[in-house]
Write an enzyme that holds these catalytic residues in place. Structure first.
Site, PDB file in Angstrom:
ATOM      1  N   ASN A  99      -4.575   1.802   2.308  1.00 26.51           N
ATOM      2  CA  ASN A  99      -3.239   1.532   2.838  1.00 26.51           C
ATOM      3  C   ASN A  99      -2.285   1.364   1.655  1.00 26.51           C
ATOM      4  O   ASN A  99      -2.259   0.314   1.027  1.00 26.51           O
ATOM      5  CB  ASN A  99      -3.297   0.257   3.693  1.00 26.51           C
ATOM      6  CG  ASN A  99      -1.919  -0.215   4.120  1.00 26.51           C
ATOM      7  OD1 ASN A  99      -0.934   0.521   4.008  1.00 26.51           O
ATOM      8  ND2 ASN A  99      -1.842  -1.450   4.607  1.00 26.51           N
ATOM      9  N   TRP A 100      -1.531   2.401   1.370  1.00 27.92           N
ATOM     10  CA  TRP A 100      -0.659   2.376   0.191  1.00 27.92           C
ATOM     11  C   TRP A 100       0.600   1.534   0.395  1.00 27.92           C
ATOM     12  O   TRP A 100       1.369   1.340  -0.535  1.00 27.92           O
ATOM     13  CB  TRP A 100      -0.254   3.806  -0.181  1.00 27.92           C
ATOM     14  CG  TRP A 100      -1.312   4.553  -0.940  1.00 27.92           C
ATOM     15  CD1 TRP A 100      -2.570   4.105  -1.258  1.00 27.92           C
ATOM     16  CD2 TRP A 100      -1.205   5.876  -1.496  1.00 27.92           C
ATOM     17  NE1 TRP A 100      -3.248   5.070  -1.973  1.00 27.92           N
ATOM     18  CE2 TRP A 100      -2.426   6.167  -2.133  1.00 27.92           C
ATOM     19  CE3 TRP A 100      -0.194   6.836  -1.501  1.00 27.92           C
ATOM     20  CZ2 TRP A 100      -2.660   7.377  -2.778  1.00 27.92           C
ATOM     21  CZ3 TRP A 100      -0.436   8.039  -2.142  1.00 27.92           C
ATOM     22  CH2 TRP A 100      -1.649   8.305  -2.773  1.00 27.92           C
ATOM     23  N   LYS A 101       0.843   1.115   1.627  1.00 28.50           N
ATOM     24  CA  LYS A 101       2.069   0.352   1.924  1.00 28.50           C
ATOM     25  C   LYS A 101       3.281   1.125   1.389  1.00 28.50           C
ATOM     26  O   LYS A 101       3.252   2.357   1.359  1.00 28.50           O
ATOM     27  CB  LYS A 101       1.968  -1.070   1.369  1.00 28.50           C
ATOM     28  CG  LYS A 101       0.662  -1.732   1.831  1.00 28.50           C
ATOM     29  CD  LYS A 101       0.590  -3.207   1.607  1.00 28.50           C
ATOM     30  CE  LYS A 101      -0.762  -3.715   2.121  1.00 28.50           C
ATOM     31  NZ  LYS A 101      -0.929  -5.145   2.005  1.00 28.50           N
TER      32      LYS A 101
ATOM     33  N   GLY B  68      -3.938  -3.041  -2.297  1.00 32.45           N
ATOM     34  CA  GLY B  68      -3.687  -2.945  -3.737  1.00 32.45           C
ATOM     35  C   GLY B  68      -4.694  -2.089  -4.502  1.00 32.45           C
ATOM     36  O   GLY B  68      -4.312  -1.256  -5.327  1.00 32.45           O
TER      37      GLY B  68
ATOM     38  N   SER C 112      -7.734  -8.123   0.006  1.00 32.51           N
ATOM     39  CA  SER C 112      -8.166  -8.244  -1.394  1.00 32.51           C
ATOM     40  C   SER C 112      -9.549  -7.661  -1.657  1.00 32.51           C
ATOM     41  O   SER C 112     -10.311  -8.186  -2.469  1.00 32.51           O
ATOM     42  CB  SER C 112      -8.088  -9.702  -1.861  1.00 32.51           C
ATOM     43  OG  SER C 112      -6.744 -10.149  -1.827  1.00 32.51           O
TER      44      SER C 112
ATOM     45  N   HIS D 186      -0.334  -4.047  11.760  1.00 32.90           N
ATOM     46  CA  HIS D 186      -0.587  -4.683  10.464  1.00 32.90           C
ATOM     47  C   HIS D 186       0.127  -6.021  10.416  1.00 32.90           C
ATOM     48  O   HIS D 186       1.236  -6.166  10.938  1.00 32.90           O
ATOM     49  CB  HIS D 186      -0.108  -3.770   9.321  1.00 32.90           C
ATOM     50  CG  HIS D 186      -0.598  -4.253   7.985  1.00 32.90           C
ATOM     51  ND1 HIS D 186       0.030  -5.273   7.309  1.00 32.90           N
ATOM     52  CD2 HIS D 186      -1.665  -3.885   7.229  1.00 32.90           C
ATOM     53  CE1 HIS D 186      -0.642  -5.506   6.186  1.00 32.90           C
ATOM     54  NE2 HIS D 186      -1.671  -4.674   6.113  1.00 32.90           N
TER      55      HIS D 186
ATOM     56  N   GLY E 230      -3.420  -9.325  -0.189  1.00 30.88           N
ATOM     57  CA  GLY E 230      -2.601  -9.284  -1.397  1.00 30.88           C
ATOM     58  C   GLY E 230      -2.593 -10.584  -2.186  1.00 30.88           C
ATOM     59  O   GLY E 230      -1.767 -10.782  -3.063  1.00 30.88           O
TER      60      GLY E 230
ATOM     61  N   GLU F 256       1.768  -7.446   8.210  1.00 34.79           N
ATOM     62  CA  GLU F 256       3.123  -7.417   7.636  1.00 34.79           C
ATOM     63  C   GLU F 256       4.142  -7.015   8.692  1.00 34.79           C
ATOM     64  O   GLU F 256       5.253  -7.549   8.743  1.00 34.79           O
ATOM     65  CB  GLU F 256       3.152  -6.473   6.416  1.00 34.79           C
ATOM     66  CG  GLU F 256       2.468  -7.121   5.210  1.00 34.79           C
ATOM     67  CD  GLU F 256       1.830  -6.147   4.232  1.00 34.79           C
ATOM     68  OE1 GLU F 256       2.161  -4.952   4.247  1.00 34.79           O
ATOM     69  OE2 GLU F 256       0.977  -6.607   3.441  1.00 34.79           O
TER      70      GLU F 256
ATOM     71  N   GLU G 278      -8.290  -8.426   9.307  1.00 35.25           N
ATOM     72  CA  GLU G 278      -7.621  -8.751   8.044  1.00 35.25           C
ATOM     73  C   GLU G 278      -7.057 -10.165   8.112  1.00 35.25           C
ATOM     74  O   GLU G 278      -5.966 -10.382   8.650  1.00 35.25           O
ATOM     75  CB  GLU G 278      -6.461  -7.781   7.796  1.00 35.25           C
ATOM     76  CG  GLU G 278      -6.888  -6.340   7.657  1.00 35.25           C
ATOM     77  CD  GLU G 278      -5.897  -5.549   6.809  1.00 35.25           C
ATOM     78  OE1 GLU G 278      -6.338  -4.958   5.815  1.00 35.25           O
ATOM     79  OE2 GLU G 278      -4.688  -5.548   7.120  1.00 35.25           O
TER      80      GLU G 278
HETATM   81  P1  PGA Z   1      -4.844  -5.880   0.030  1.00 33.31           P
HETATM   82  O1  PGA Z   1      -4.170  -5.377   1.395  1.00 33.31           O
HETATM   83  O2  PGA Z   1      -6.122  -5.097  -0.125  1.00 33.31           O
HETATM   84  O3  PGA Z   1      -3.843  -5.600  -1.033  1.00 33.31           O
HETATM   85  O4  PGA Z   1      -5.130  -7.343   0.214  1.00 33.31           O
HETATM   86  C1  PGA Z   1      -4.939  -5.054   2.525  1.00 33.31           C
HETATM   87  C2  PGA Z   1      -4.034  -4.646   3.667  1.00 33.31           C
HETATM   88  O5  PGA Z   1      -2.969  -5.243   3.836  1.00 33.31           O
HETATM   89  O6  PGA Z   1      -4.376  -3.713   4.432  1.00 33.31           O
END
Ligand code: PGA
Length: 255
Positions: free
Chosen positions: A9-11, A239, A217, A99, A177, A101, A171
């Site tokens: 997931n590159w966001k 990340g 993470s 997600h 993150g 976010e 998640e």
């Molecule tokens: P992260 O993000 O690996 O940077 O913690 C995971 C995600 O939000 O899908």
């Protein structure tokens, strides 16, 4: 038999030109992914403007691609939205829905997430549906109850008959993150609870085939340990999916 899925997931990172270089380097570094010989399925989930580049470069490579969000609506007067059919036409196989976010910053409700999942499936996409508790629920001992309740709401009206139509990503919000990862035992325990929920709701056969990912993470050093859980079928990686070297190391560890 569930093939593990590692989804990057590159966001909101990278330009189309940067993606072009990244995809080429990644394919070169992972020849085993080509021709379906790999023991792990890999998908990349870049932002919308990068998808035509993915379609061009990843077609026939054995690496799948997908988007990070989709509209709950069909085609119409919805400025700024992206329809599931537009993603399908770009060869997307997957799309992330719900997600944390998007739930936190855009106030996406369980009902909206369910509507997005249904739309995605109508267009032939496989939603990667995200659920997970915040630190306050975990500290209150409510992590499982909260996550299953969120999952039930996010699957409202979603019919599953084979278990291959949808992927679930657990998640925990406090692990995204932050560098904090759920322990392999906690990830496995939650994945097992989710599978139990799926069995009650959709039957054993669907539950046995549905892939349940962990996200939060994940990095090369913890991939093998987390994926060792019998109910953990892969990872949603933020990340650590941005660099060819780290994501390739995770593909290696997952295979
Ligand atoms: P992260 O993000 O690996 O940077 O913690 C995971 C995600 O939000 O899908």
């Amino acid at each position: 038999m569930r093939t593990p899925l590692l989804a990057g997931n590159w966001k909101m990172h990278k330009t189309p030109s940067e993606a072009r270089v990244w995809f080429a380097e990644f394919l070169e570094a992972n020849p085993a992914l080509q021709g379906g010989r790999a023991a792990v399925e890999v998908a990349l989930l870049p932002s919308f403007p990068l998808l035509p580049v993915a379609a061009e470069q990843l077609a026939g490579s054995g690496v799948a691609w997908g988007a990070q969000d989709v509209s709950a609506h069909g085609f119409g007067a919805y400025t700024g939205e992206v329809a599931a059919e537009q993603l399908a036409d770009l060869g997307c196989r997957y799309v992330v829905v719900g997600h944390s976010e998007r739930r936190a910053y855009w106030n996406e409700s369980d009902a909206l997430v369910a509507a997005k999942a249904r739309r995605a499936m109508e267009a032939g996409l496989v939603p990667i549906l995200c659920v997970g508790e915040r630190l306050e629920e975990r500290e209150a001992g409510r992590a499982v109850a909260f996550t299953l309740e969120q999952l039930a709401g996010s699957l409202e009206g979603v019919e599953l008959t084979t278990g291959e139509e949808l992927v679930i990503a657990y998640e925990p919000v406090w692990a995204i993150g932050t560098g904090k990862t759920a322990s392999a035992d906690d990830a496995q325990a939650m994945a097992a609870a989710i599978r139990g929920f799926l069995a009650r709701r959709y039957g054993e056969a669907v539950a046995a085939r549905t892939r349940i990912l962990y996200g939060g993470s994940m990095k090369p050093a913890n991939t093998a340990e987390i994926l060792a859980g019998p109910d953990v079928d892969g990872g949603l990686v933020g990340g650590a999916s941005l660099e060819v070297a780290s994501f390739s190391a995770m593909v290696e560890a997952a295979g």
